[in-house]
Scaffold this motif. Sequence first.
Motif, PDB file in Angstrom:
ATOM      1  N   SER A  88       0.819  -1.210   0.000  1.00  0.00           N
ATOM      2  CA  SER A  88       0.000   0.000   0.000  1.00  0.00           C
ATOM      3  C   SER A  88       0.853   1.259   0.000  1.00  0.00           C
ATOM      4  CB  SER A  88      -0.921   0.013   1.226  1.00  0.00           C
ATOM      5  OG  SER A  88      -0.158   0.021   2.420  1.00  0.00           O
ATOM      6  N   ASN A  89       0.191   2.347  -0.367  1.00  0.00           N
ATOM      7  CA  ASN A  89       0.789   3.680  -0.305  1.00  0.00           C
ATOM      8  C   ASN A  89       0.331   4.324   0.998  1.00  0.00           C
ATOM      9  OD1 ASN A  89       1.864   3.696  -3.070  1.00  0.00           O
ATOM     10  ND2 ASN A  89      -0.282   3.776  -3.683  1.00  0.00           N
ATOM     11  N   LEU A  90       1.290   4.684   1.859  1.00  0.00           N
ATOM     12  CA  LEU A  90       0.899   5.437   3.052  1.00  0.00           C
ATOM     13  C   LEU A  90       0.605   6.877   2.676  1.00  0.00           C
ATOM     14  CD1 LEU A  90       3.230   4.142   5.893  1.00  0.00           C
ATOM     15  CD2 LEU A  90       0.914   3.459   5.306  1.00  0.00           C
ATOM     16  N   ASP A  91       1.352   7.400   1.728  1.00  0.00           N
ATOM     17  CA  ASP A  91       1.116   8.719   1.143  1.00  0.00           C
ATOM     18  C   ASP A  91       1.870   8.746  -0.184  1.00  0.00           C
ATOM     19  OD1 ASP A  91       3.871   9.422   1.698  1.00  0.00           O
ATOM     20  OD2 ASP A  91       3.278   9.976   3.722  1.00  0.00           O
ATOM     21  N   GLN A  92       2.023   9.912  -0.796  1.00  0.00           N
ATOM     22  CA  GLN A  92       2.684   9.990  -2.099  1.00  0.00           C
ATOM     23  C   GLN A  92       4.162   9.624  -2.052  1.00  0.00           C
ATOM     24  OE1 GLN A  92       1.481  10.477  -5.228  1.00  0.00           O
ATOM     25  NE2 GLN A  92      -0.499  10.241  -4.235  1.00  0.00           N
ATOM     26  N   GLN A  93       4.787   9.741  -0.875  1.00  0.00           N
ATOM     27  CA  GLN A  93       6.226   9.477  -0.765  1.00  0.00           C
ATOM     28  C   GLN A  93       6.566   8.135  -0.127  1.00  0.00           C
ATOM     29  OE1 GLN A  93       5.024  12.686   0.334  1.00  0.00           O
ATOM     30  NE2 GLN A  93       5.474  13.389  -1.721  1.00  0.00           N
ATOM     31  N   VAL A  94       5.641   7.521   0.579  1.00  0.00           N
ATOM     32  CA  VAL A  94       5.967   6.321   1.354  1.00  0.00           C
ATOM     33  C   VAL A  94       5.104   5.139   0.933  1.00  0.00           C
ATOM     34  CG1 VAL A  94       6.130   5.319   3.672  1.00  0.00           C
ATOM     35  CG2 VAL A  94       6.718   7.715   3.321  1.00  0.00           C
ATOM     36  N   VAL A  95       5.791   4.030   0.620  1.00  0.00           N
ATOM     37  CA  VAL A  95       5.151   2.762   0.254  1.00  0.00           C
ATOM     38  C   VAL A  95       5.361   1.795   1.409  1.00  0.00           C
ATOM     39  CG1 VAL A  95       5.380   0.757  -1.289  1.00  0.00           C
ATOM     40  CG2 VAL A  95       5.394   3.070  -2.239  1.00  0.00           C
ATOM     41  N   ARG A  96       4.334   0.998   1.724  1.00  0.00           N
ATOM     42  CA  ARG A  96       4.448   0.009   2.801  1.00  0.00           C
ATOM     43  C   ARG A  96       4.326  -1.403   2.235  1.00  0.00           C
ATOM     44  NH1 ARG A  96       1.296   0.637   8.285  1.00  0.00           N
ATOM     45  NH2 ARG A  96       3.226   1.760   8.732  1.00  0.00           N
ATOM     46  N   PHE A  97       5.314  -2.233   2.620  1.00  0.00           N
ATOM     47  CA  PHE A  97       5.256  -3.674   2.376  1.00  0.00           C
ATOM     48  C   PHE A  97       4.969  -4.319   3.726  1.00  0.00           C
ATOM     49  CE2 PHE A  97       7.256  -7.739   3.057  1.00  0.00           C
ATOM     50  CZ  PHE A  97       6.847  -8.482   1.963  1.00  0.00           C
ATOM     51  N   GLY A  98       3.947  -5.148   3.797  1.00  0.00           N
ATOM     52  CA  GLY A  98       3.641  -5.840   5.049  1.00  0.00           C
ATOM     53  C   GLY A  98       3.428  -7.322   4.809  1.00  0.00           C
ATOM     54  N   TYR A  99       4.031  -8.129   5.661  1.00  0.00           N
ATOM     55  CA  TYR A  99       3.808  -9.575   5.630  1.00  0.00           C
ATOM     56  C   TYR A  99       3.281  -9.983   6.989  1.00  0.00           C
ATOM     57  CZ  TYR A  99       4.621 -14.527   6.189  1.00  0.00           C
ATOM     58  OH  TYR A  99       4.433 -15.854   6.488  1.00  0.00           O
ATOM     59  N   SER A 100       2.225 -10.763   7.016  1.00  0.00           N
ATOM     60  CA  SER A 100       1.756 -11.277   8.300  1.00  0.00           C
ATOM     61  C   SER A 100       1.454 -12.765   8.192  1.00  0.00           C
ATOM     62  CB  SER A 100       0.538 -10.509   8.802  1.00  0.00           C
ATOM     63  OG  SER A 100      -0.600 -10.788   8.040  1.00  0.00           O
ATOM     64  N   ARG A 101       1.667 -13.396   9.321  1.00  0.00           N
ATOM     65  CA  ARG A 101       1.400 -14.834   9.439  1.00  0.00           C
ATOM     66  C   ARG A 101       0.266 -14.989  10.439  1.00  0.00           C
ATOM     67  NH1 ARG A 101       3.220 -20.388   8.609  1.00  0.00           N
ATOM     68  NH2 ARG A 101       1.663 -21.449   9.854  1.00  0.00           N
ATOM     69  N   LEU A 102      -0.831 -15.590   9.991  1.00  0.00           N
ATOM     70  CA  LEU A 102      -1.952 -15.863  10.875  1.00  0.00           C
ATOM     71  C   LEU A 102      -1.742 -17.193  11.581  1.00  0.00           C
ATOM     72  CD1 LEU A 102      -4.793 -14.803   8.410  1.00  0.00           C
ATOM     73  CD2 LEU A 102      -3.688 -13.405  10.159  1.00  0.00           C
ATOM     74  N   LYS A 103      -2.567 -17.482  12.592  1.00  0.00           N
ATOM     75  CA  LYS A 103      -2.393 -18.741  13.312  1.00  0.00           C
ATOM     76  C   LYS A 103      -2.662 -19.917  12.392  1.00  0.00           C
ATOM     77  CE  LYS A 103      -7.015 -18.888  15.312  1.00  0.00           C
ATOM     78  NZ  LYS A 103      -7.812 -18.966  16.505  1.00  0.00           N
ATOM     79  N   PRO A 104      -2.013 -21.036  12.549  1.00  0.00           N
ATOM     80  CA  PRO A 104      -1.079 -21.307  13.640  1.00  0.00           C
ATOM     81  C   PRO A 104       0.316 -20.738  13.350  1.00  0.00           C
ATOM     82  CG  PRO A 104      -1.282 -23.263  12.286  1.00  0.00           C
ATOM     83  CD  PRO A 104      -2.226 -22.225  11.708  1.00  0.00           C
ATOM     84  N   TYR A 105       0.833 -19.971  14.312  1.00  0.00           N
ATOM     85  CA  TYR A 105       2.181 -19.418  14.217  1.00  0.00           C
ATOM     86  C   TYR A 105       3.138 -20.511  14.676  1.00  0.00           C
ATOM     87  CZ  TYR A 105       6.238 -16.578  15.462  1.00  0.00           C
ATOM     88  OH  TYR A 105       7.498 -16.064  15.572  1.00  0.00           O
TER      89      TYR A 105
END
Length: 197
Positions: A88-105
Amino acid sequence: MNEKYLKLDPAPIVEAIFCVDMAGTPPLIPARLPDLMSAMDNAYVKESDILVKTMTFNLQKGGETVTPLQQTSGVRFKKEKVHVIGLSNLDQQVVRFGYSRLKPYASWDEFITEAKRMFGRFLEVRKCDPVVKRIGVRFINVLPVDAERCKMSDVLYSVPVDPKGITNINIDDFFYRDTAYYSDFDLKATVIRASSK
């Protein structure tokens, strides 16, 4: 005081999240993100759009609502019901990469290996060398407590003290947040503890 309580196992992790906020890379175009994700790893399929909603109020007209605005800032993808990637774009200058692991961890090694692999693929496919603005790691644990048999204050020792002169308080809902700075590592860590029925 002969009551005995069960020894609690470590609280189960229901989600672990790794995210990187970057500058110096072009903003993401949400409509093109499925193609980007397919080039990174085609096992991830689109789950949902990441929406940003804004609402403006006209204070000169008694707080009358101006038409709300909703726009897509990114996309969430999922693999095997437990691996989630958000771009996602947090704003025009900052891009966010996110990885999440749901259960079972399973373990930190398994979690961070997939997070680093996918972040590496993101950089390869985008052909960029961004400036990292922030790296975050977050764990969400759930600790089920039977309120009839166990007071919250018996489980959480950092519950704020009761007001003076008031006794026999049983906390039903609780939200506590503290942020500590670790100068040895130049890191901040925020711990949020909350309860709800």
